[in-house]
Write a protein that holds these residues in place. Sequence first.
Motif, PDB file in Angstrom:
ATOM      1  N   SER A 105      42.270  58.358  51.987  1.00 14.04           N
ATOM      2  CA  SER A 105      40.735  58.233  51.796  1.00 14.04           C
ATOM      3  C   SER A 105      40.210  56.795  51.659  1.00 14.04           C
ATOM      4  O   SER A 105      39.171  56.576  50.833  1.00 14.04           O
ATOM      5  N   PHE A 106      41.234  56.097  52.227  1.00  9.63           N
ATOM      6  CA  PHE A 106      40.547  54.756  51.817  1.00  9.63           C
ATOM      7  C   PHE A 106      39.116  54.324  52.318  1.00  9.63           C
ATOM      8  O   PHE A 106      38.719  54.532  53.676  1.00  9.63           O
ATOM      9  N   ARG A 107      38.436  53.597  51.598  1.00 13.13           N
ATOM     10  CA  ARG A 107      37.142  53.258  51.838  1.00 13.13           C
ATOM     11  C   ARG A 107      36.966  51.765  51.956  1.00 13.13           C
ATOM     12  O   ARG A 107      37.721  51.300  51.030  1.00 13.13           O
ATOM     13  N   PHE A 108      36.239  51.257  52.772  1.00 15.24           N
ATOM     14  CA  PHE A 108      36.213  49.788  52.821  1.00 15.24           C
ATOM     15  C   PHE A 108      35.524  49.246  51.527  1.00 15.24           C
ATOM     16  O   PHE A 108      35.959  48.010  51.456  1.00 15.24           O
ATOM     17  N   ASN A 109      34.891  49.829  50.840  1.00 22.32           N
ATOM     18  CA  ASN A 109      34.144  49.182  49.693  1.00 22.32           C
ATOM     19  C   ASN A 109      34.982  49.210  48.564  1.00 22.32           C
ATOM     20  O   ASN A 109      34.459  48.976  47.397  1.00 22.32           O
ATOM     21  N   SER A 110      36.186  49.790  48.540  1.00 21.54           N
ATOM     22  CA  SER A 110      37.088  49.820  47.516  1.00 21.54           C
ATOM     23  C   SER A 110      37.768  48.332  47.170  1.00 21.54           C
ATOM     24  O   SER A 110      38.385  47.858  48.068  1.00 21.54           O
ATOM     25  N   ILE A 111      37.696  48.068  45.792  1.00 22.51           N
ATOM     26  CA  ILE A 111      38.331  46.743  45.410  1.00 22.51           C
ATOM     27  C   ILE A 111      39.619  47.129  45.135  1.00 22.51           C
ATOM     28  O   ILE A 111      40.604  46.294  44.893  1.00 22.51           O
ATOM     29  N   LEU A 112      40.120  48.532  45.144  1.00 22.63           N
ATOM     30  CA  LEU A 112      41.632  48.634  44.984  1.00 22.63           C
ATOM     31  C   LEU A 112      42.605  48.568  46.004  1.00 22.63           C
ATOM     32  O   LEU A 112      43.608  48.962  45.771  1.00 22.63           O
ATOM     33  N   PHE A 113      42.073  48.251  46.926  1.00 24.30           N
ATOM     34  CA  PHE A 113      42.852  48.594  48.130  1.00 24.30           C
ATOM     35  C   PHE A 113      43.068  47.203  48.888  1.00 24.30           C
ATOM     36  O   PHE A 113      42.936  47.093  50.077  1.00 24.30           O
ATOM     37  N   LEU A 114      42.947  46.288  48.201  1.00 21.08           N
ATOM     38  CA  LEU A 114      42.890  44.770  48.943  1.00 21.08           C
ATOM     39  C   LEU A 114      43.976  44.472  49.968  1.00 21.08           C
ATOM     40  O   LEU A 114      43.612  44.128  51.084  1.00 21.08           O
ATOM     41  N   THR A 115      45.204  44.971  49.375  1.00 19.04           N
ATOM     42  CA  THR A 115      46.139  44.921  50.386  1.00 19.04           C
ATOM     43  C   THR A 115      46.176  45.522  51.685  1.00 19.04           C
ATOM     44  O   THR A 115      46.497  44.895  52.739  1.00 19.04           O
ATOM     45  N   GLU A 192      52.453  39.444  52.376  1.00 20.16           N
ATOM     46  CA  GLU A 192      54.065  39.816  52.270  1.00 20.16           C
ATOM     47  C   GLU A 192      54.798  38.517  51.673  1.00 20.16           C
ATOM     48  O   GLU A 192      55.651  38.612  50.786  1.00 20.16           O
ATOM     49  N   SER A 193      54.529  37.598  52.267  1.00 20.71           N
ATOM     50  CA  SER A 193      54.877  36.160  51.815  1.00 20.71           C
ATOM     51  C   SER A 193      54.838  35.807  50.142  1.00 20.71           C
ATOM     52  O   SER A 193      55.580  35.435  49.459  1.00 20.71           O
ATOM     53  N   ALA A 194      53.379  35.996  49.868  1.00 16.63           N
ATOM     54  CA  ALA A 194      53.078  35.866  48.568  1.00 16.63           C
ATOM     55  C   ALA A 194      53.841  36.645  47.478  1.00 16.63           C
ATOM     56  O   ALA A 194      54.483  36.367  46.486  1.00 16.63           O
ATOM     57  N   ILE A 195      54.178  37.997  48.010  1.00 19.33           N
ATOM     58  CA  ILE A 195      54.799  38.994  47.248  1.00 19.33           C
ATOM     59  C   ILE A 195      56.130  38.619  46.969  1.00 19.33           C
ATOM     60  O   ILE A 195      56.824  38.686  45.969  1.00 19.33           O
ATOM     61  N   GLU A 196      56.679  38.196  48.433  1.00 18.88           N
ATOM     62  CA  GLU A 196      58.322  37.889  48.383  1.00 18.88           C
ATOM     63  C   GLU A 196      58.423  36.545  47.447  1.00 18.88           C
ATOM     64  O   GLU A 196      59.552  36.527  46.487  1.00 18.88           O
ATOM     65  N   LYS A 197      57.433  35.660  47.314  1.00 19.05           N
ATOM     66  CA  LYS A 197      57.711  34.388  46.518  1.00 19.05           C
ATOM     67  C   LYS A 197      57.646  34.662  45.173  1.00 19.05           C
ATOM     68  O   LYS A 197      58.642  34.261  44.379  1.00 19.05           O
ATOM     69  N   ARG A 198      56.790  35.510  44.499  1.00 15.79           N
ATOM     70  CA  ARG A 198      56.706  36.271  43.452  1.00 15.79           C
ATOM     71  C   ARG A 198      57.931  36.798  43.006  1.00 15.79           C
ATOM     72  O   ARG A 198      58.352  36.785  41.955  1.00 15.79           O
ATOM     73  N   LYS A 199      58.417  37.774  43.774  1.00 17.24           N
ATOM     74  CA  LYS A 199      59.609  38.523  43.530  1.00 17.24           C
ATOM     75  C   LYS A 199      60.831  37.553  43.253  1.00 17.24           C
ATOM     76  O   LYS A 199      61.600  37.537  42.011  1.00 17.24           O
ATOM     77  N   ASN A 200      60.886  36.556  44.010  1.00 15.13           N
ATOM     78  CA  ASN A 200      62.161  35.561  43.851  1.00 15.13           C
ATOM     79  C   ASN A 200      61.870  34.789  42.414  1.00 15.13           C
ATOM     80  O   ASN A 200      62.933  34.537  41.866  1.00 15.13           O
ATOM     81  N   GLU A 201      60.608  34.541  41.988  1.00 10.06           N
ATOM     82  CA  GLU A 201      60.260  33.761  40.885  1.00 10.06           C
ATOM     83  C   GLU A 201      60.783  34.539  39.798  1.00 10.06           C
ATOM     84  O   GLU A 201      61.394  34.357  38.619  1.00 10.06           O
TER      85      GLU A 201
END
Length: 460
Positions: A105-115, A192-201
Motif C-alpha cells: 500500500s506504499f504511497r508516495f507521500n509517506s515519509i516512512l518509506f524513504l528507502t 545500500e552502501s550507507a547501510i553496509e558502512k554503518r553495519k561494519n562500524e
Amino acid sequence: MSRIAIIGSGISGLSFAYFYLKKNPNTHIEFFENPPPQNSGHLTDLGPFQADLHHDMIFQKNPALELILRDPEISLQAQDAGKDAQTNYIVKDLIPAKIPRSKSSFRFNSILFLTESLKALSNYQKVYSLWDSMSFFEATKTLFMENFSEYFTSAFTRGFLFSEAENTEFAAVFPDIYQYINQNLKVEKAVESAIEKRKNEWITLAQAYSFSADGLSPRAFYYDNPIILKEGMPGLIKSLRDYLKIHGTKFTSAKISSLASKAKTWTLHTKNNKIGPFDMVFTDIDADYLSAIIKEADKELSGELKKMKYNSYSVIGSIYPARQIRLDGGHILIPRKEKSPLARVSLMSNLFPHYHNKESFFIKSYLLGEHDLFSDEELQDILKRELKRFTGLKADPSHFKVVRLRAPQYFPGYTAWRALIRAKISALENLIISGDDFESMLTDRLLESSMKKALENEKP
Ligand SMILES: Cc1cc2nc3c(=O)[nH]c(=O)nc-3n(C[C@H](O)[C@H](O)[C@H](O)COP(=O)(O)OP(=O)(O)OC[C@H]3O[C@@H](n4cnc5c(N)ncnc54)[C@H](O)[C@@H]3O)c2cc1C
C-alpha cells in the motif's frame, strides 16, 4: 591517571564518560554543569502523569544502547514502541490520513518509506549529483518532484526537525547517503552502501567492547521502528549518572566561562575560579555557547561557531478527557501545505505504558515559531484552533503545560561548516565536541558517536 573535564551533562557527555570509563577505569572524570544541575529531563507534573516534555523515544537500537542495556550495573528495560508507533498520520487537505505501513500500500507521500522511494527512483537508472550545500527541499525536488517534495520534506523537517524544508540541508540529515550519492553512485546503491558502512562500524564498536552485534541491523531511515525505555529517557540519564558516581566521577555545579590551552592540556575558568589542568576536555554544549567560552583560545573558531543557526518552537503537553480524543497511532504530522504553525502532534497515551489511563489522554504538540510575545494561554488557543481543524477536537484540556525551546537548524552550507569546525577543533588537540549542533538530534546517534569518540580518544 589522566584527567578529563566534561562541560555539560547532557546525554552526549554522560555517555562519553560511561564508554570511556568502561575501557579506561583508571581515569578521573569531572563534570561541570550549569547550575542548578540539569538532568536534561524536563520532568513536570501534568495531572495524572509525571510527564517528560523533552525527548521520549529512541529511534534505533545500536551497539551503544545495547552495551548500556546489557550492563548488570544498569537496570534499564527497552521495548518496541509497538504497532501504534508505526501508525502515523499525515494531514492532507485538512484531514489526517493514515500513512500506510505495508509495501503493497506504499504511497508516495509517506515519509516512512524513504528507502523504498529511493529504490523506486533508482529504477530510472539515473545518476544523481547533489551539490554541496543543497537544501532538503531542493534535493528532494531534484530526486522526486515538486509536489511530492512539498509533502515529503515539509512533514519530515517540520515534524521532526522543527525547521522549514528550505532551511535544512539534505547532507546533514542523511550524511552517509549523501556521501555515496556524491561519489556518483546510483541512489539505490548509495542507500545500500550507507547501510553496509554503518553495519561494519557497528561490528567494530561491539567488538571493541567484547560483544557481538548480531541481531542489530542499521536502517537508512531511522524513524520507522522506535523503541522506548520503560523508565523513559529520564531513566537513561539517571542510570548513567548513578553509574558514573559509583565509579568515582565528580559532578560540579559550575558555569564555565572560558577555556585556556597550554602544552596540550586545558584549564577551565568560571567567573571566580580556575580549574585544572585537564588532559582532555569533552563538551556537548551548543555552538553559540561554545563560541563564547572558546574565544580566548581561538578567536577565529569562535567567530565560525557563531554561524550556527537555530529554530525556536514550543512543546505543549496537554491532557484531554479520554472520551474526547483517543486516536490510535504515533504522530500526526502537519505539512506546511496546510499552512499551520503546528508541526506535529504526538499521541503519548497510546505509545507509552506509563501514560495509559482510562480517563485521560495525553498529547504533546509542537508549535513552530518565536513565541516570546505570546502568553501560555494564547499558545493554548492557537493549539486548540489547530487541533479543531485537523481532528475536530473541541474540548478544553484539563491540564496544559508549555515549554519554549530551540532546535539546531541544519542550514544549507551546514556540512561544509561542520567540516571546518571539526578541523579547527582537532588542531587544538585534546578537545572533543559533540551534541546536537555537531552530530545529530537523535539520542541513538549521540550515544553511538560518544562510543566512537571514547575509543578514538583513549589515552595511553
Ligand atoms: C522537545 C524535544 C524532544 C526531543 N525528542 C527526542 C526523542 O524523542 N528522541 C531522541 O532521540 N531525541 C529527541 N530530542 C533530541 C535530544 O533530546 C537531544 O538531541 C539531546 O538531548 C542532546 O543532548 P546533548 O548531550 O548533546 O546536549 P544537551 O542535553 O543540550 O546538554 C548540554 C548541557 O550543557 C549545559 N551547558 C551549556 N553551557 C554550559 C556552560 N558554559 N557550562 C556548563 N554547562 C553548560 C547545558 O545546560 C546542558 O545541560 C528531543 C529534543 C527536544 C528539545
